[in-house]
Motif scaffolding. Sequence first.
Motif, PDB file in Angstrom:
ATOM      1  N   LYS A 239       0.829  -1.202   0.000  1.00 30.82           N
ATOM      2  CA  LYS A 239       0.000   0.000   0.000  1.00 30.82           C
ATOM      3  C   LYS A 239       0.866   1.257   0.000  1.00 30.82           C
ATOM      4  O   LYS A 239       0.597   2.218  -0.743  1.00 30.82           O
ATOM      5  N   GLU A 240       1.898   1.256   0.827  1.00 29.66           N
ATOM      6  CA  GLU A 240       2.784   2.423   0.891  1.00 29.66           C
ATOM      7  C   GLU A 240       3.603   2.565  -0.387  1.00 29.66           C
ATOM      8  O   GLU A 240       3.854   3.676  -0.858  1.00 29.66           O
ATOM      9  N   ARG A 241       4.003   1.438  -0.958  1.00 29.03           N
ATOM     10  CA  ARG A 241       4.716   1.458  -2.245  1.00 29.03           C
ATOM     11  C   ARG A 241       3.862   2.122  -3.315  1.00 29.03           C
ATOM     12  O   ARG A 241       4.342   2.980  -4.069  1.00 29.03           O
ATOM     13  N   ASP A 242       2.593   1.733  -3.385  1.00 31.73           N
ATOM     14  CA  ASP A 242       1.694   2.279  -4.399  1.00 31.73           C
ATOM     15  C   ASP A 242       1.416   3.763  -4.158  1.00 31.73           C
ATOM     16  O   ASP A 242       1.279   4.542  -5.105  1.00 31.73           O
ATOM     17  N   ARG A 243       1.358   4.157  -2.894  1.00 35.29           N
ATOM     18  CA  ARG A 243       1.132   5.571  -2.573  1.00 35.29           C
ATOM     19  C   ARG A 243       2.330   6.405  -3.040  1.00 35.29           C
ATOM     20  O   ARG A 243       2.156   7.502  -3.593  1.00 35.29           O
ATOM     21  N   LEU A 244       3.534   5.876  -2.832  1.00 35.77           N
ATOM     22  CA  LEU A 244       4.734   6.585  -3.278  1.00 35.77           C
ATOM     23  C   LEU A 244       4.780   6.660  -4.803  1.00 35.77           C
ATOM     24  O   LEU A 244       5.120   7.705  -5.372  1.00 35.77           O
ATOM     25  N   GLU A 245       4.424   5.568  -5.466  1.00 39.83           N
ATOM     26  CA  GLU A 245       4.409   5.580  -6.926  1.00 39.83           C
ATOM     27  C   GLU A 245       3.474   6.672  -7.445  1.00 39.83           C
ATOM     28  O   GLU A 245       3.827   7.424  -8.370  1.00 39.83           O
ATOM     29  N   GLU A 246       2.295   6.760  -6.885  1.00 38.21           N
ATOM     30  CA  GLU A 246       1.323   7.762  -7.332  1.00 38.21           C
ATOM     31  C   GLU A 246       1.886   9.173  -7.195  1.00 38.21           C
ATOM     32  O   GLU A 246       1.752  10.009  -8.096  1.00 38.21           O
ATOM     33  N   LYS A 247       2.555   9.421  -6.076  1.00 30.34           N
ATOM     34  CA  LYS A 247       3.115  10.760  -5.842  1.00 30.34           C
ATOM     35  C   LYS A 247       4.281  11.041  -6.783  1.00 30.34           C
ATOM     36  O   LYS A 247       4.423  12.163  -7.301  1.00 30.34           O
ATOM     37  N   VAL A 248       5.119  10.041  -7.017  1.00 30.08           N
ATOM     38  CA  VAL A 248       6.261  10.207  -7.924  1.00 30.08           C
ATOM     39  C   VAL A 248       5.773  10.499  -9.342  1.00 30.08           C
ATOM     40  O   VAL A 248       6.311  11.371 -10.035  1.00 30.08           O
ATOM     41  N   VAL A 249       4.760   9.778  -9.781  1.00 37.06           N
ATOM     42  CA  VAL A 249       4.200   9.991 -11.122  1.00 37.06           C
ATOM     43  C   VAL A 249       3.644  11.406 -11.247  1.00 37.06           C
ATOM     44  O   VAL A 249       3.892  12.110 -12.242  1.00 37.06           O
ATOM     45  N   GLN A 250       2.918  11.852 -10.239  1.00 41.23           N
ATOM     46  CA  GLN A 250       2.310  13.190 -10.266  1.00 41.23           C
ATOM     47  C   GLN A 250       3.360  14.297 -10.302  1.00 41.23           C
ATOM     48  O   GLN A 250       3.244  15.251 -11.081  1.00 41.23           O
ATOM     49  N   GLU A 251       4.378  14.153  -9.455  1.00 42.90           N
ATOM     50  CA  GLU A 251       5.313  15.261  -9.241  1.00 42.90           C
ATOM     51  C   GLU A 251       6.581  15.199 -10.100  1.00 42.90           C
ATOM     52  O   GLU A 251       7.107  16.236 -10.507  1.00 42.90           O
ATOM     53  N   LEU A 252       7.067  13.992 -10.388  1.00 49.28           N
ATOM     54  CA  LEU A 252       8.365  13.867 -11.061  1.00 49.28           C
ATOM     55  C   LEU A 252       8.253  13.321 -12.485  1.00 49.28           C
ATOM     56  O   LEU A 252       9.218  13.353 -13.235  1.00 49.28           O
ATOM     57  N   LYS A 253       7.099  12.772 -12.820  1.00 48.46           N
ATOM     58  CA  LYS A 253       6.777  12.336 -14.185  1.00 48.46           C
ATOM     59  C   LYS A 253       7.865  11.453 -14.823  1.00 48.46           C
ATOM     60  O   LYS A 253       8.422  11.785 -15.867  1.00 48.46           O
ATOM     61  N   PRO A 254       8.161  10.328 -14.205  1.00 52.29           N
ATOM     62  CA  PRO A 254       9.205   9.450 -14.754  1.00 52.29           C
ATOM     63  C   PRO A 254       8.805   8.806 -16.077  1.00 52.29           C
ATOM     64  O   PRO A 254       7.624   8.589 -16.342  1.00 52.29           O
ATOM     65  N   LYS A 255       9.813   8.505 -16.882  1.00 49.88           N
ATOM     66  CA  LYS A 255       9.583   7.791 -18.138  1.00 49.88           C
ATOM     67  C   LYS A 255       8.991   6.424 -17.857  1.00 49.88           C
ATOM     68  O   LYS A 255       8.130   5.924 -18.583  1.00 49.88           O
ATOM     69  N   GLU A 256       9.466   5.813 -16.779  1.00 48.59           N
ATOM     70  CA  GLU A 256       9.012   4.477 -16.388  1.00 48.59           C
ATOM     71  C   GLU A 256       9.282   4.296 -14.901  1.00 48.59           C
ATOM     72  O   GLU A 256      10.186   4.925 -14.338  1.00 48.59           O
ATOM     73  N   ILE A 257       8.502   3.437 -14.270  1.00 50.61           N
ATOM     74  CA  ILE A 257       8.751   3.077 -12.877  1.00 50.61           C
ATOM     75  C   ILE A 257       8.965   1.575 -12.796  1.00 50.61           C
ATOM     76  O   ILE A 257       8.227   0.797 -13.402  1.00 50.61           O
ATOM     77  N   LYS A 258       9.982   1.199 -12.056  1.00 49.76           N
ATOM     78  CA  LYS A 258      10.206  -0.219 -11.772  1.00 49.76           C
ATOM     79  C   LYS A 258      10.323  -0.395 -10.273  1.00 49.76           C
ATOM     80  O   LYS A 258      10.854   0.465  -9.561  1.00 49.76           O
ATOM     81  N   TYR A 259       9.848  -1.541  -9.791  1.00 44.19           N
ATOM     82  CA  TYR A 259       9.914  -1.861  -8.375  1.00 44.19           C
ATOM     83  C   TYR A 259      11.119  -2.758  -8.086  1.00 44.19           C
ATOM     84  O   TYR A 259      11.564  -3.528  -8.935  1.00 44.19           O
ATOM     85  N   PHE A 260      11.594  -2.671  -6.865  1.00 42.17           N
ATOM     86  CA  PHE A 260      12.515  -3.678  -6.354  1.00 42.17           C
ATOM     87  C   PHE A 260      12.185  -3.905  -4.885  1.00 42.17           C
ATOM     88  O   PHE A 260      11.743  -2.981  -4.187  1.00 42.17           O
ATOM     89  N   GLN A 261      12.364  -5.135  -4.441  1.00 47.01           N
ATOM     90  CA  GLN A 261      12.116  -5.435  -3.035  1.00 47.01           C
ATOM     91  C   GLN A 261      13.426  -5.325  -2.269  1.00 47.01           C
ATOM     92  O   GLN A 261      14.438  -5.904  -2.658  1.00 47.01           O
TER      93      GLN A 261
END
Length: 284
Positions: A239-261
């Motif tokens: 849940k926290e990972r997805d919340r961070l992704e949403e904020k990063v997309v909104q504010e920093l507009k990355p070309k792509e997002i990838k996850y790592f554990q």
Amino acid sequence: MEKIKIICDSLSDITQEYIDKYDIEMIPLNVIIGDKQYKDRVDIQPDEFYKMIREDKILPKTSQITFSDFYETFKKYTDKGEKIIYIAASSASTGTIQSAMMAKNEIENGDIRIIDSNSLCFGIAVMVIRAAELVQMGKNIDEIVEEIENIKNDVYVSFACDDLEYLTRGGRISSTKAIIGSVLGIKPICIIKDGLVENILNARGKKNVASKIVELAKTNGVTDLSDQIAFIGYTDDIKERDRLEEKVVQELKPKEIKYFQIGCGIGTHGGAGVTGIIAFKNKK
């Protein structure tokens, strides 16, 4: 074309996708839980590790990769005539690089380069990936080492900790601050600076963590990711990972997002519930 082997260790948290894609050798760190020792991502996987932390309230430890582990790995490739680049975790945070240097010095007739990443976690991995890309492009070992040395200070690593006890054990915050912070729901936001973990900001409650991570990124040179991949790390809190992704997309507009554990080695010092972002700083 030179035969060059790129080597890292599990403190890099590099994903299997990149290990397979570039044939990278990853040496596992040793994780100690109770009286048992495990090899990170070999004998124990992150999901199992974080479940143990949460349910059993364990306090794990790590031990450095040994001289013999490095020697055997390096020798395996130098005996085949391959040159080696090993990108190590920050020497300011761990002595692992010293074991690697000792192993290198014991191997004759081998071209082994050891780079201090001055970073931790996937901050190391982005350098490993770039080095592997340069190998595929046909660059020689001197060219690759030079580029990695040139870019390593452009790597930005920031993360938030959910459990203050782990930062207290590592000496990053005092026990008094940890007690007060736990009562108030304070979540420390940290960056890697000069190879060390530094607590820069604090968020009040988990819902504010993502916005604080992005706020801190902007003040540290990460303002526009439209031309690069943003790597989002997490332990076990989707849940926290997805919340961070949403904020990063909104504010920093990355070309792509990838996850790592985040693996057991880094998780030992950060605990469960950690989330973070890794990217290259924008050029001025």
